[in-house]
Design an enzyme around this catalytic site. Structure first.
Site, PDB file in Angstrom:
ATOM      1  N   LYS A  93     -86.416 102.085  44.149  1.00  0.00           N
ATOM      2  CA  LYS A  93     -87.219 102.119  45.382  1.00  0.00           C
ATOM      3  C   LYS A  93     -87.680 100.715  45.692  1.00  0.00           C
ATOM      4  CE  LYS A  93     -89.392 104.090  48.747  1.00  0.00           C
ATOM      5  NZ  LYS A  93     -88.649 103.142  49.620  1.00  0.00           N
ATOM      6  N   GLN A 114     -90.990  94.713  41.789  1.00  0.00           N
ATOM      7  CA  GLN A 114     -91.107  96.089  42.284  1.00  0.00           C
ATOM      8  C   GLN A 114     -91.192  97.108  41.143  1.00  0.00           C
ATOM      9  OE1 GLN A 114     -90.642  96.072  45.975  1.00  0.00           O
ATOM     10  NE2 GLN A 114     -91.808  97.956  45.856  1.00  0.00           N
ATOM     11  N   LYS A 117     -94.874  97.139  40.138  1.00  0.00           N
ATOM     12  CA  LYS A 117     -95.683  97.608  41.268  1.00  0.00           C
ATOM     13  C   LYS A 117     -95.562  99.117  41.420  1.00  0.00           C
ATOM     14  CE  LYS A 117     -94.867  95.353  45.070  1.00  0.00           C
ATOM     15  NZ  LYS A 117     -94.429  94.890  46.414  1.00  0.00           N
ATOM     16  N   LYS A 129     -84.473  96.362  45.198  1.00  0.00           N
ATOM     17  CA  LYS A 129     -84.715  95.543  46.400  1.00  0.00           C
ATOM     18  C   LYS A 129     -83.373  95.163  46.979  1.00  0.00           C
ATOM     19  CE  LYS A 129     -88.198  93.731  48.704  1.00  0.00           C
ATOM     20  NZ  LYS A 129     -89.595  94.187  48.794  1.00  0.00           N
ATOM     21  N   GLY A 168     -88.578  98.953  54.456  1.00  0.00           N
ATOM     22  CA  GLY A 168     -88.708  97.677  55.144  1.00  0.00           C
ATOM     23  C   GLY A 168     -89.253  96.567  54.256  1.00  0.00           C
ATOM     24  N   ASP A 169     -89.126  95.359  54.732  1.00  0.00           N
ATOM     25  CA  ASP A 169     -89.738  94.157  54.144  1.00  0.00           C
ATOM     26  C   ASP A 169     -89.657  93.108  55.249  1.00  0.00           C
ATOM     27  OD1 ASP A 169     -90.719  93.034  51.380  1.00  0.00           O
ATOM     28  OD2 ASP A 169     -89.436  91.453  52.156  1.00  0.00           O
ATOM     29  N   THR A 212     -99.507  98.993  53.877  1.00  0.00           N
ATOM     30  CA  THR A 212     -99.599  97.813  53.008  1.00  0.00           C
ATOM     31  C   THR A 212    -100.874  97.029  53.309  1.00  0.00           C
ATOM     32  OG1 THR A 212     -97.193  97.729  53.078  1.00  0.00           O
ATOM     33  CG2 THR A 212     -98.306  95.861  52.070  1.00  0.00           C
ATOM     34  N   ASN A 243     -96.124  92.803  59.709  1.00  0.00           N
ATOM     35  CA  ASN A 243     -96.654  94.132  59.399  1.00  0.00           C
ATOM     36  C   ASN A 243     -97.864  94.073  58.463  1.00  0.00           C
ATOM     37  OD1 ASN A 243     -96.316  96.522  57.152  1.00  0.00           O
ATOM     38  ND2 ASN A 243     -96.198  97.267  59.256  1.00  0.00           N
ATOM     39  N   SER A 380     -94.720 104.980  50.950  1.00  0.00           N
ATOM     40  CA  SER A 380     -93.288 105.325  50.953  1.00  0.00           C
ATOM     41  C   SER A 380     -93.031 106.489  50.007  1.00  0.00           C
ATOM     42  CB  SER A 380     -92.436 104.127  50.514  1.00  0.00           C
ATOM     43  OG  SER A 380     -92.252 103.217  51.572  1.00  0.00           O
TER      44      SER A 380
HETATM   45  P1  NDP Z   1     -92.798  90.750  58.643  1.00  0.00           P
HETATM   46  O1  NDP Z   1     -91.391  90.363  58.870  1.00  0.00           O
HETATM   47  O2  NDP Z   1     -93.392  91.844  59.437  1.00  0.00           O
HETATM   48  O3  NDP Z   1     -93.749  89.483  58.808  1.00  0.00           O
HETATM   49  C1  NDP Z   1     -93.573  88.348  58.049  1.00  0.00           C
HETATM   50  C2  NDP Z   1     -94.572  87.303  58.489  1.00  0.00           C
HETATM   51  O4  NDP Z   1     -94.533  86.206  57.567  1.00  0.00           O
HETATM   52  C3  NDP Z   1     -94.232  86.720  59.850  1.00  0.00           C
HETATM   53  O5  NDP Z   1     -95.407  86.293  60.459  1.00  0.00           O
HETATM   54  C4  NDP Z   1     -93.340  85.553  59.470  1.00  0.00           C
HETATM   55  O6  NDP Z   1     -93.260  84.529  60.456  1.00  0.00           O
HETATM   56  C5  NDP Z   1     -94.009  85.040  58.231  1.00  0.00           C
HETATM   57  N1  NDP Z   1     -93.005  84.394  57.374  1.00  0.00           N
HETATM   58  C6  NDP Z   1     -91.884  84.965  56.878  1.00  0.00           C
HETATM   59  N2  NDP Z   1     -91.178  84.080  56.162  1.00  0.00           N
HETATM   60  C7  NDP Z   1     -91.850  82.939  56.231  1.00  0.00           C
HETATM   61  C8  NDP Z   1     -91.627  81.653  55.701  1.00  0.00           C
HETATM   62  N3  NDP Z   1     -90.530  81.393  54.944  1.00  0.00           N
HETATM   63  N4  NDP Z   1     -92.558  80.704  55.953  1.00  0.00           N
HETATM   64  C9  NDP Z   1     -93.666  80.974  56.729  1.00  0.00           C
HETATM   65  N5  NDP Z   1     -93.917  82.175  57.248  1.00  0.00           N
HETATM   66  C10 NDP Z   1     -93.035  83.134  57.005  1.00  0.00           C
HETATM   67  O7  NDP Z   1     -92.903  91.067  57.070  1.00  0.00           O
HETATM   68  P2  NDP Z   1     -94.041  91.855  56.296  1.00  0.00           P
HETATM   69  O8  NDP Z   1     -95.355  91.676  56.935  1.00  0.00           O
HETATM   70  O9  NDP Z   1     -93.533  93.209  56.045  1.00  0.00           O
HETATM   71  O10 NDP Z   1     -94.006  91.088  54.888  1.00  0.00           O
HETATM   72  C11 NDP Z   1     -94.880  90.019  54.555  1.00  0.00           C
HETATM   73  C12 NDP Z   1     -94.970  89.887  53.053  1.00  0.00           C
HETATM   74  O11 NDP Z   1     -95.485  91.100  52.499  1.00  0.00           O
HETATM   75  C13 NDP Z   1     -93.647  89.654  52.315  1.00  0.00           C
HETATM   76  O12 NDP Z   1     -93.871  88.869  51.187  1.00  0.00           O
HETATM   77  C14 NDP Z   1     -93.247  91.059  51.889  1.00  0.00           C
HETATM   78  O13 NDP Z   1     -92.363  91.039  50.787  1.00  0.00           O
HETATM   79  C15 NDP Z   1     -94.603  91.618  51.517  1.00  0.00           C
HETATM   80  N6  NDP Z   1     -94.727  93.062  51.459  1.00  0.00           N
HETATM   81  C16 NDP Z   1     -94.380  93.859  52.518  1.00  0.00           C
HETATM   82  C17 NDP Z   1     -94.547  95.225  52.447  1.00  0.00           C
HETATM   83  C18 NDP Z   1     -94.244  96.118  53.599  1.00  0.00           C
HETATM   84  O14 NDP Z   1     -94.486  97.324  53.468  1.00  0.00           O
HETATM   85  N7  NDP Z   1     -93.774  95.634  54.737  1.00  0.00           N
HETATM   86  C19 NDP Z   1     -95.039  95.863  51.227  1.00  0.00           C
HETATM   87  C20 NDP Z   1     -95.451  94.945  50.202  1.00  0.00           C
HETATM   88  C21 NDP Z   1     -95.273  93.612  50.336  1.00  0.00           C
HETATM   89  P3  NDP Z   1     -91.931  84.404  61.354  1.00  0.00           P
HETATM   90  O15 NDP Z   1     -91.970  85.551  62.281  1.00  0.00           O
HETATM   91  O16 NDP Z   1     -92.044  83.085  62.017  1.00  0.00           O
HETATM   92  O17 NDP Z   1     -90.768  84.459  60.401  1.00  0.00           O
HETATM   93  O1  2IT Z   2     -92.505  94.825  48.649  1.00  0.00           O
HETATM   94  C1  2IT Z   2     -92.672  96.034  48.894  1.00  0.00           C
HETATM   95  O2  2IT Z   2     -93.345  96.760  48.152  1.00  0.00           O
HETATM   96  C2  2IT Z   2     -92.084  96.591  50.120  1.00  0.00           C
HETATM   97  N1  2IT Z   2     -91.481  95.842  50.877  1.00  0.00           N
HETATM   98  C3  2IT Z   2     -92.194  98.063  50.415  1.00  0.00           C
HETATM   99  C4  2IT Z   2     -91.165  98.849  49.644  1.00  0.00           C
HETATM  100  C5  2IT Z   2     -91.064 100.308  49.985  1.00  0.00           C
HETATM  101  O3  2IT Z   2     -90.154 100.941  49.420  1.00  0.00           O
HETATM  102  O4  2IT Z   2     -91.851 100.834  50.769  1.00  0.00           O
END
Ligand code: NDP
Ligand code: 2IT
Length: 448
Positions: A93, A114, A117, A129, A168-169, A212, A243, A380
């Site tokens: 997952k 993961q 976590k 992943k 998603g991620d 998240t 997100n 999830s």
């Molecule tokens: P999104 O794609 O929705 O948003 C990512 C954000 O981070 C955007 O604002 C993006 O800017 C910025 N960003 C991405 N890459 C870079 C970079 N290399 N340098 C600077 N800014 C960057 O992703 P999420 O919000 O889902 O994910 C954010 C973090 O949270 C990640 O580390 C992800 O692994 C983690 N995460 C996400 C979960 C989820 O459920 N979605 C769960 C747990 C963890 P830009 O648009 O300019 O790229």
């Molecule tokens: O980093 C993470 O935990 C995620 N991107 C969410 C993974 C999931 O299966 O919901």
């Protein structure tokens, strides 16, 4: 700091040799091994069972070609990945990252994190992943759809609701999950919960979008409470505007904090009156534009080009919610010097090892990603349960289960840190608590 335990130190050398050119993966393993030194001392049975050797080697690594045709009729090729890291406690997952920086080492670090976590959530989910170096930015909906369909055409051979359940991620949101789900259904002729983060009209869970970010704040509030503090009246710096960042901003504000920054990969905004989240949602979720556009709504706010100076902003609490290694040692020192007493990680591995050293040297409260951001994958897991029983729960029901899970994750980290004589070191607590459940399951299942 070098590892003191010879067995783990030697194993880390083997991991480094076996995985060359993957610094993020080595960074994640090093951190976990550092925390697990007292476990290796106290539990020779787990050493004997080969658990440490096996847990750093993915069960399966899939790398594939993703060909698609752009709007100009030109053929394009990306590389797809799915790392099925560990299935000791449940089906693989974890999310799918679509970003040009994606390569094997990024997906492996994320898959490794993961495992622990997912274990912390207490739900039955293994670690995995995936993703691709495809960049959804600047692509039309049609291009994103054709990419997602091609990606799923290969991925569908390896996943399933009882085998591996992606989500998603970075770069993968509701739009991408929808296209992938549609293609999976067409290929397999079955309607199952093979992906999470689905739309609400086809099996998605209420509160998964918020999970998240809300979870980040539920964990952080619990950590603050245990240390005689709370979000109320605090100034908070949040990075990212995706997100996780959006819903962390919403919940922190609801809990009485003032969030003053958000960013994207181009730069960051500072609004001393507190971020107007409706404007950010419009810019990011609806229009898919840059955070700089915020100035059109609030000309009094300040935009700064580049990301790293965001950590110069004076604050009480920092919630990094963008990407890995976004806070280095220097940035951490600036946070500490400006009075920040708490860093709690929404993104995966946003702090470099040097930054983490600074947090501990300055006795800051440090909430590690694999505990703090586990709310996304937890919901999830709840989406999988709802799909299995073909029911959907209310927002309030899912949100209260999420809160309960986050409170318990904090408790597990806190208790494990105390049991191993490391009170207040929630990083060690998270690594130890997350590891032990998986390790027991791996030992019980024999050498597989
Ligand atoms: P999104 O794609 O929705 O948003 C990512 C954000 O981070 C955007 O604002 C993006 O800017 C910025 N960003 C991405 N890459 C870079 C970079 N290399 N340098 C600077 N800014 C960057 O992703 P999420 O919000 O889902 O994910 C954010 C973090 O949270 C990640 O580390 C992800 O692994 C983690 N995460 C996400 C979960 C989820 O459920 N979605 C769960 C747990 C963890 P830009 O648009 O300019 O790229
Ligand atoms: O980093 C993470 O935990 C995620 N991107 C969410 C993974 C999931 O299966 O919901």
């Amino acid at each position: 700091m070098a590892l003191q335990n010879k067995y783990l130190a030697d194993l880390l050398e083997t991991v480094k040799k076996r995985n060359p050119g993957e610094p993020e993966f080595i960074q994640a393993v090093t951190e976990v091994f550092t925390s697990l030194e007292p476990v290796a001392e106290k539990r020779p049975d787990l050493v004997e069972a080969g658990v440490f050797e096996r847990i750093v080697e993915p069960e399966r690594q899939i790398i594939f070609r993703v060909p698609w045709v752009d709007d100009n009729g030109v053929q394009r090729v990306n590389r797809g990945f799915r790392i099925e890291f560990n299935s000791a406690i449940g089906p693989y997952k974890g999310g799918l990252r679509l970003h040009p920086s994606v390569y094997l080492g990024i997906i492996k670090f994320l898959g490794f994190e993961q495992i622990f976590k997912n274990s912390l959530t207490t739900l039955p989910m293994g670690g995995g992943k995936g993703g691709s170096d495809f960049d959804p930015k600047g692509k039309s909906d049609g291009e994103v759809m054709r990419f997602c369909q091609s990606f799923m055409t290969e991925l569908s051979k390896h996943i399933g609701p009882n085998t591996d359940v992606p989500a998603g991620d970075i770069g993968t949101g509701a739009r991408e999950i929808g296209y992938m789900f549609g293609q999976y259904k067409r290929l397999r002729n079955e309607f199952t919960g093979v992906l999470t983060g689905k739309g609400l009209t086809f099996g998605g869970s209420l509160a998964r979008t918020e999970a998240t970010g809300f979870g980040v704040c539920y964990f952080t509030e619990e950590m603050l409470k245990a240390n005689g503090k709370s979000f109320k009246g605090q100034t908070v710096v949040i990075s990212g505007s995706g997100n996780v960042a959006i819903y962390a901003t919403q919940k922190a504000t609801e809990l009485g904090a003032k969030v003053v920054t958000m960013s994207d990969s181009n730069g960051f905004i500072y609004d001393e009156n507190g971020i107007d989240l409706a404007a950010v949602k419009q810019i990011k979720e609806v229009e898919r534009k840059r955070i700089k556009e915020y100035l059109n709504y609030h000309p009094e706010a300040v935009y700064t080009e580049g990301c790293s100076n965001i950590w110069n902003t004076p604050c009480d609490i920092a919630l990094p919610c963008a990407t890995q290694n976004e806070i280095d040692g220097e940035s951490a020192k600036k946070l500490a010097a400006n009075g920040c007493y708490c860093v709690s990680e929404g993104a995966n591995m946003p702090s470099t090892p040097e930054a983490i050293d600074v947090y501990f040297e300055n006795k800051m409260l440090y909430g590690p990603a694999k505990a703090v951001n586990a709310g996304g994958v937890a919901v999830s897991g709840l989406e999988m349960s709802q799909n299995s029983e073909r029911l959907s729960w209310t927002f309030e029901d899912v949100d209260s289960r999420l809160k309960n899970i986050m409170v318990n994750i904090f408790k597990s980290c806190d208790e494990a840190s105390k049991e191993y004589g490391l009170e207040g070191n929630y990083m060690a607590g998270a690594n130890i608590a997350g590891f032990l459940k998986v390790a027991e399951a791996m030992k019980a299942q024999g050498c597989v």
